[in-house]
Design a protein around this motif. Structure first.
Motif, mmCIF file in Angstrom:
data_model
loop_
_atom_site.group_PDB
_atom_site.id
_atom_site.type_symbol
_atom_site.label_atom_id
_atom_site.label_comp_id
_atom_site.label_asym_id
_atom_site.label_seq_id
_atom_site.Cartn_x
_atom_site.Cartn_y
_atom_site.Cartn_z
ATOM 1 N N LEU A 13 -3.083 -3.829 -2.460
ATOM 2 C CA LEU A 13 -1.901 -4.061 -1.649
ATOM 3 C C LEU A 13 -2.007 -3.198 -0.404
ATOM 4 O O LEU A 13 -2.369 -2.027 -0.479
ATOM 5 C CB LEU A 13 -0.642 -3.684 -2.433
ATOM 6 C CG LEU A 13 0.688 -3.743 -1.695
ATOM 7 C CD1 LEU A 13 1.038 -5.182 -1.362
ATOM 8 C CD2 LEU A 13 1.766 -3.116 -2.535
ATOM 9 N N SER A 14 -1.717 -3.795 0.734
ATOM 10 C CA SER A 14 -1.723 -3.076 1.994
ATOM 11 C C SER A 14 -0.440 -3.417 2.733
ATOM 12 O O SER A 14 -0.046 -4.584 2.799
ATOM 13 C CB SER A 14 -2.936 -3.497 2.832
ATOM 14 O OG SER A 14 -2.897 -2.871 4.093
ATOM 15 N N ALA A 15 0.216 -2.388 3.278
ATOM 16 C CA ALA A 15 1.455 -2.602 4.028
ATOM 17 C C ALA A 15 1.344 -1.906 5.378
ATOM 18 O O ALA A 15 0.930 -0.755 5.451
ATOM 19 C CB ALA A 15 2.648 -2.059 3.245
ATOM 20 N N VAL A 16 1.708 -2.639 6.428
ATOM 21 C CA VAL A 16 1.661 -2.100 7.782
ATOM 22 C C VAL A 16 3.058 -2.183 8.374
ATOM 23 O O VAL A 16 3.702 -3.229 8.324
ATOM 24 C CB VAL A 16 0.683 -2.898 8.671
ATOM 25 C CG1 VAL A 16 0.661 -2.343 10.085
ATOM 26 C CG2 VAL A 16 -0.706 -2.901 8.068
ATOM 27 N N VAL A 22 -0.314 1.794 4.805
ATOM 28 C CA VAL A 22 -0.459 2.339 3.456
ATOM 29 C C VAL A 22 -1.171 1.287 2.614
ATOM 30 O O VAL A 22 -0.812 0.110 2.659
ATOM 31 C CB VAL A 22 0.913 2.681 2.830
ATOM 32 C CG1 VAL A 22 0.749 3.198 1.415
ATOM 33 C CG2 VAL A 22 1.665 3.681 3.683
ATOM 34 N N ALA A 23 -2.180 1.717 1.866
ATOM 35 C CA ALA A 23 -2.922 0.770 1.030
ATOM 36 C C ALA A 23 -3.229 1.407 -0.323
ATOM 37 O O ALA A 23 -3.428 2.626 -0.424
ATOM 38 C CB ALA A 23 -4.219 0.360 1.712
ATOM 39 N N VAL A 24 -3.249 0.572 -1.356
ATOM 40 C CA VAL A 24 -3.605 1.024 -2.699
ATOM 41 C C VAL A 24 -4.342 -0.115 -3.403
ATOM 42 O O VAL A 24 -4.067 -1.289 -3.152
ATOM 43 C CB VAL A 24 -2.351 1.469 -3.499
ATOM 44 C CG1 VAL A 24 -1.406 0.313 -3.739
ATOM 45 C CG2 VAL A 24 -2.728 2.151 -4.795
ATOM 46 N N GLY A 25 -5.297 0.250 -4.239
ATOM 47 C CA GLY A 25 -6.047 -0.759 -4.971
ATOM 48 C C GLY A 25 -6.461 -0.251 -6.343
ATOM 49 O O GLY A 25 -6.607 0.957 -6.562
ATOM 50 N N GLY A 50 -4.729 5.063 0.300
ATOM 51 C CA GLY A 50 -4.918 5.669 1.606
ATOM 52 C C GLY A 50 -3.727 5.457 2.511
ATOM 53 O O GLY A 50 -2.951 4.522 2.339
ATOM 54 N N VAL A 51 -3.599 6.376 3.476
ATOM 55 C CA VAL A 51 -2.539 6.304 4.469
ATOM 56 C C VAL A 51 -3.168 6.547 5.834
ATOM 57 O O VAL A 51 -4.007 7.438 5.985
ATOM 58 C CB VAL A 51 -1.445 7.370 4.201
ATOM 59 C CG1 VAL A 51 -0.396 7.357 5.295
ATOM 60 C CG2 VAL A 51 -0.809 7.171 2.854
ATOM 61 N N LYS A 52 -2.758 5.747 6.809
ATOM 62 C CA LYS A 52 -3.257 5.894 8.177
ATOM 63 C C LYS A 52 -2.055 5.863 9.115
ATOM 64 O O LYS A 52 -1.178 4.998 8.987
ATOM 65 C CB LYS A 52 -4.208 4.749 8.510
ATOM 66 C CG LYS A 52 -4.677 4.715 9.949
ATOM 67 C CD LYS A 52 -5.598 3.516 10.153
ATOM 68 C CE LYS A 52 -5.944 3.299 11.593
ATOM 69 N NZ LYS A 52 -6.822 2.130 11.769
ATOM 70 N N TYR A 53 -2.025 6.822 10.045
ATOM 71 C CA TYR A 53 -0.934 6.867 11.026
ATOM 72 C C TYR A 53 -1.532 7.031 12.419
ATOM 73 O O TYR A 53 -2.374 7.905 12.637
ATOM 74 C CB TYR A 53 0.028 8.015 10.726
ATOM 75 C CG TYR A 53 1.174 8.071 11.693
ATOM 76 C CD1 TYR A 53 2.204 7.146 11.628
ATOM 77 C CD2 TYR A 53 1.217 9.040 12.688
ATOM 78 C CE1 TYR A 53 3.258 7.183 12.528
ATOM 79 C CE2 TYR A 53 2.266 9.081 13.597
ATOM 80 C CZ TYR A 53 3.283 8.155 13.511
ATOM 81 O OH TYR A 53 4.320 8.181 14.414
ATOM 82 N N VAL A 54 -1.116 6.196 13.341
ATOM 83 C CA VAL A 54 -1.607 6.237 14.717
ATOM 84 C C VAL A 54 -0.475 6.712 15.616
ATOM 85 O O VAL A 54 0.637 6.176 15.568
ATOM 86 C CB VAL A 54 -2.099 4.855 15.179
ATOM 87 C CG1 VAL A 54 -2.569 4.908 16.624
ATOM 88 C CG2 VAL A 54 -3.197 4.341 14.270
#
Length: 131
Positions: A13-16, A22-25, A50-54
């Motif tokens: 699952l990935s949410a933007v 935010v993604a989890v698998g 994982g988490v990514k922030y720009v």
């Protein structure tokens, strides 16, 4: 015993939302009688997140992965446990068009056949260039 009997599944699952991702698998699988080790069966699972922030020219990443597996002789309930846990974080800065500087950290804890094998951590610095 069946040979090359495999089974597996994966869910992710990935949410933007704006600048945040935010993604989890999760994956799980097993195989019986594979290749040169035809008298063995293996099972494994792994979880990753994982988490990514720009924010402007800066990108922040944090990720974790944890995997476990077990291998044993076909029909046996005992076996050897293997595992690997990885934690990483990085900051990237867009220096110029096509050039990104990276500062990161990774930590690894692993065991093979139930014994600690490759534990350690590292800081790294680098650059990505695209032309």
């Amino acid at each position: 015993a069946p040979t090359n009997d495999t089974g597996g599944m994966h869910v992710g699952l990935s949410a933007v939302t704006g600048d945040l991702t935010v993604a989890v698998g999760f994956a799980d699988g097993n195989v019986v009688g594979s290749g040169a080790a035809s008298g063995f069966e293996y099972s494994a699972d792994v979880v990753k997140a994982g988490v990514k922030y720009v924010s402007g020219d800066l990108t922040f990443n944090v990720g974790v992965a944890s995997g476990d597996s077990k291998d044993n002789t076909i029909g046996s309930i005992s076996g050897s446990d293997d595992s690997k846990d990885v934690t990483s974080a990085s900051v990237s800065y867009a220096v110029a068009s096509g050039v990104t500087a990276i500062l990161g950290y990774t930590s690894v804890e692993a065991s093979d056949e139930g014994a600690s094998s490759t534990d350690g951590s590292a800081w790294y610095i680098g650059a990505n260039m695209a032309f």
